[in-house]
Design a protein around this motif. Structure first.
Motif, PDB file in Angstrom:
ATOM      1  N   SER A  34      -3.003 -24.958 -21.070  1.00  0.00           N
ATOM      2  CA  SER A  34      -4.272 -25.494 -21.565  1.00  0.00           C
ATOM      3  C   SER A  34      -4.724 -26.736 -20.812  1.00  0.00           C
ATOM      4  N   HIS A  46      -3.163 -29.575 -21.267  1.00  0.00           N
ATOM      5  CA  HIS A  46      -2.511 -30.664 -21.970  1.00  0.00           C
ATOM      6  C   HIS A  46      -1.117 -30.889 -21.394  1.00  0.00           C
ATOM      7  N   GLN A 106      -4.828 -36.206 -23.861  1.00  0.00           N
ATOM      8  CA  GLN A 106      -4.222 -34.911 -23.575  1.00  0.00           C
ATOM      9  C   GLN A 106      -2.727 -35.000 -23.331  1.00  0.00           C
ATOM     10  N   GLY A 158      -9.306 -35.367 -15.341  1.00  0.00           N
ATOM     11  CA  GLY A 158      -9.018 -33.974 -15.646  1.00  0.00           C
ATOM     12  C   GLY A 158      -9.359 -33.003 -14.532  1.00  0.00           C
TER      13      GLY A 158
END
Length: 415
Positions: free
Chosen positions: A117, A119, A151, A212
């Protein structure tokens, strides 16, 4: 050790008729004398006690406090200023532990895993009990991987899951667990750059991680989400660059330097009521050097909490037993600890002298406690004219005032 040394320094100043500041200045290590070793062979590196001392004196406005003390001396209100220069050896390495006969390692291990994901899970062998490891270790990993802090999840204390570790103690987690996290996250970040370079058709050194995403340096619109790279690593390993295996995780070990030295200077101003012996803290200033700060608010919280604990040791906390050995202060009804109304605002000045450890970190967990107890004791001794053994209860302070040779310590020396 710190209590004995710092209070003896003030006693020596009284005996010699020298200002305690002058006596400390004559004996403090200076930057040009570092690195060196003390009499026990402990190395002092990346530590500047003389600079923290000057910062604390400036922060408390030393001359103004002395002027106030002279004005207050004739009456029942006594003002005292106490100082403490504290050097704290933190994060002992395996070599140092072996030398002092402790059969354990000084290392730590961390696993950093990016989930499909996007994370991130961090597994460490240390255990948190209020030091905000969930924040600081997560920040180290988030900054290294270029992902949002929210995250990153830190797992610790669950021995069924985490790698074997040496735990929390001796102000070691930022240095040792932080170093292991830096190494593990660094390996994962390197793989992310290789995956992004393969996807974006650039060289890995041209890829930067942040927010990210993996981006081409200088061309921010050419980017790929780290979550997308993670999904490829788990679900499409055949599409990875040659030589790379599936998955996106790393486990690394970190052995710290022999010892990592932190330092701080505490300056405390108290007011003593000569009739009752009651001590009131007016000001408390700390000039602290814990190396590179991962999170300054966390550092401030640790310093403030440590100072509060030291104040309790100085003024209130005392285990009292009767003649049969029965503990009489077995609850908080009769074992006093300071509350918010007894602890003044703690003014903190930060010095940043990066250590030789990975990341430049030093320990910060015990520096507040280490310096607060001697600073408060010296401040009361400065007000009443002699050393008083803690806890500095009104009864003990009044007895010292009756026997004190002069209202304020060092008046003759200061003229």
């Amino acid at each position: 050790e710190t209590l004995a040394r710092e209070c003896l320094l003030d006693e020596a100043a009284r005996e010699l008729g020298v200002d305690p500041v002058v006596l400390r200045e004559r004996n403090l290590l200076r930057r040009d004398e570092i690195p060196c070793r003390n009499a026990a062979g402990v190395p002092y590196e990346a530590v500047v006690p003389d600079e923290s001392f000057r910062a604390a004196l400036a922060g408390v406005d030393y001359e103004a406090v002395r002027a106030e003390q002279r004005r207050a001396a004739p009456g029942t209100r006594r003002v005292g200023l106490g100082l403490c220069v504290a050097l704290e050896p933190t994060a002992f390495g395996t070599g140092y532990l072996a030398q002092i006969g402790i059969p354990r390692g000084g290392h730590e291990t961390a696993t950093v895993r990016v989930e499909p994901s996007g994370h991130v899970t961090v597994l460490v062998g240390t255990a948190n009990h209020g030091q905000s490891h969930e924040t600081t270790l997560a920040q180290i990993v988030a900054d290294t991987l270029g992902v949002p802090l929210a995250q990153v999840r830190v797992v610790q204390g669950d021995t069924d899951v985490v790698p074997f570790g040496m735990g929390a103690g001796n102000s070691r987690v930022a240095v040792v667990a932080g170093g292991a996290c830096l190494r593990a996250a660094g390996d994962v970040a390197a793989k992310l750059r290789r995956l992004a370079a393969h996807t974006l058709e650039v060289a890995p050194e041209d890829v930067e991680l942040g927010d990210g995403y993996a981006r081409v340096r200088g061309v921010p619109d050419r980017r790929v989400a780290i979550a997308e790279l993670a999904r490829a690593a788990y679900f499409a390993p055949s599409e990875l660059p040659a030589g790379d295996e599936g998955g996106l995780l790393a486990t690394r070990y970190y052995e710290p330097p022999w010892v990592t030295m932190a330092s701080a200077t505490h300056a405390c101003v108290v007011e003593v009521d000569a009739e009752t012996g009651f001590v009131t803290l007016q000001r408390f200033v700390v000039a602290a050097d814990c190396g590179a700060m991962i999170n300054p608010r966390v550092v401030d919280g640790q310093v403030i909490g440590g100072v509060a604990q030291g104040i309790g040791s100085a003024l209130y906390e005392h285990c009292v037993y009767d003649e049969r050995g029965q503990l009489l202060t077995g609850s908080f009804m009769d074992y006093l600890v300071p509350s918010a109304s007894e602890v003044p605002d703690i003014e903190i000045h930060h010095l940043v002298t990066p250590s030789a450890s990975l990341g430049g970190f030093k320990g910060a967990g015990e520096g507040g406690t280490l310096g607060a107890l001697p600073a408060v004791c010296n401040a009361v001794a400065d007000a009443v004219g002699r050393y008083v053994a803690p806890p500095l209860t009104p009864e003990r302070v009044r007895a010292a005032l009756r026997d004190a040779p002069s209202p304020c310590v060092g008046d003759e020396a200061r003229g």
